[in-house]
Design an enzyme around this catalytic site. Structure first.
Site, short mmCIF file in Angstrom:
data_model
loop_
_atom_site.label_atom_id
_atom_site.label_comp_id
_atom_site.label_asym_id
_atom_site.label_seq_id
_atom_site.Cartn_x
_atom_site.Cartn_y
_atom_site.Cartn_z
N PHE A 1 0.70 -1.00 -0.20
CA PHE A 1 0.14 -0.20 0.04
C PHE A 1 0.87 1.30 -0.19
CE2 PHE A 1 -2.49 -3.44 2.73
CZ PHE A 1 -3.72 -2.94 2.17
N ASP A 2 1.00 2.44 -1.15
CA ASP A 2 0.68 3.51 -0.38
C ASP A 2 0.59 4.25 0.37
OD1 ASP A 2 2.31 6.52 -1.18
OD2 ASP A 2 0.02 6.67 -1.91
N GLY A 3 0.99 5.36 1.15
CA GLY A 3 -0.25 5.84 2.39
C GLY A 3 -0.97 6.81 2.38
N PHE B 1 -1.52 -1.02 -4.80
CA PHE B 1 -2.17 0.59 -4.44
C PHE B 1 -1.42 1.86 -4.36
CE2 PHE B 1 -4.21 -3.42 -2.87
CZ PHE B 1 -5.49 -3.29 -3.09
#
Length: 195
Positions: free
Chosen positions: A44-46, A159
Site C-alpha cells: 500500500f501507498d500511504g 495500491f
C-alpha cells in the site's frame, strides 16, 4: 459489507469511492514477477490510500517545506483515514487469527511510501499505532521510485493514488491498482489537456 471493490472500469471505481467504498482501478502487467504461492503480499501507498489526502493537499497547495512543517507540528495527531484503511483493517484481522494460534501467517503487508522516514515517517507510524494496526514492513523511500522495491518484495498487488507509481510498478512486473482519491487526481481531471 464490501471491504474492497476492484474493477478495470475507472468510472465505476470513482462512483464507489464517492459512496465511501474502498475501491481501485486494476491494471495488469505484461511480464508479471514470479510470485510466492505460499504468502500473499499486499503493498500500500500511504497518503491518499491508507491515509486521507490532507498531507497531499498541503504539499500541492503550499509546497514541500509546508508539508514538512505540518508533519512536524502534528506528529502526534493521527492522520485521518483514507479509502483503503478499512481494507487494511480487514486484512489485519485475518492476520491476527493466524498469530493468535501461533501459526505462520500467509499474508504479508507492506507500506511503500514516498515519504521520508526522518521527515513525516513518525506521524505515519503513530497513526498506525493509534488505529491499533500494523503493517509487516514499512518502507520510506524519500521520493525514490517504488517499482524496483515492489519488484524486490514481489508483491502480488500494489495500491497507489499516483499513476506514475502505478506505471513504474507495472513496467517491473507488479499488478498495480489506482486509487483515485486525492487532490492530485482532482487536478488532473480538471486541468485541460493541451494539444
Amino acid at each position: 459489507m464490501t471491504d474492497l471493490y476492484l474493477s478495470e472500469d475507472s468510472e465505476k471505481v470513482k462512483e464507489a469511492i464517492e459512496e465511501r467504498f474502498a475501491a481501485a482501478t486494476m491494471f495488469a502487467c505484461d511480464n508479471m514477477n514470479e510470485l510466492s504461492d505460499k504468502q500473499l503480499r499486499i503493498a500500500f501507498d500511504g497518503d491518499c490510500v491508507l491515509f486521507s489526502d490532507e498531507s497531499e493537499i498541503i504539499t500541492k497547495t503550499q509546497g514541500l517545506d509546508a508539508f514538512f512543517d505540518n508533519e512536524k507540528k502534528f506528529e502526534n495527531k493521527p492522520l485521518a483515514q483514507g479509502p483503503l484503511k478499512g481494507f487494511l483493517e480487514a486484512v489485519w484481522k485475518l492476520q491476527q487469527k493466524f498469530y493468535a494460534k501461533r501459526l505462520s501467517c500467509p499474508i504479508r503487508t507492506y507500506l511503500v511510501t514516498s515519504r521520508s522516514a526522518t521527515r513525516g515517517g513518525a506521524r505515519v507510524l503513530k497513526t498506525f499505532k493509534s488505529w491499533g494496526l500494523e503493517v509487516d514492513e514499512a518502507m520510506f523511500l524519500a521520493g525514490s521510485p517504488k517499482g524496483p522495491l515492489l519488484q524486490t518484495i514481489r508483491s502480488h498487488i500494489f495500491f497507489d493514488d499516483q499513476m506514475s507509481h502505478i506505471e513504474g510498478a507495472r513496467k517491473l512486473g507488479t499488478i498495480a491498482v489506482h486509487v483515485p482519491y486525492s487532490i492530485r487526481n482532482l487536478l488532473q481531471e480538471t486541468t485541460p489537456i493541451k494539444s
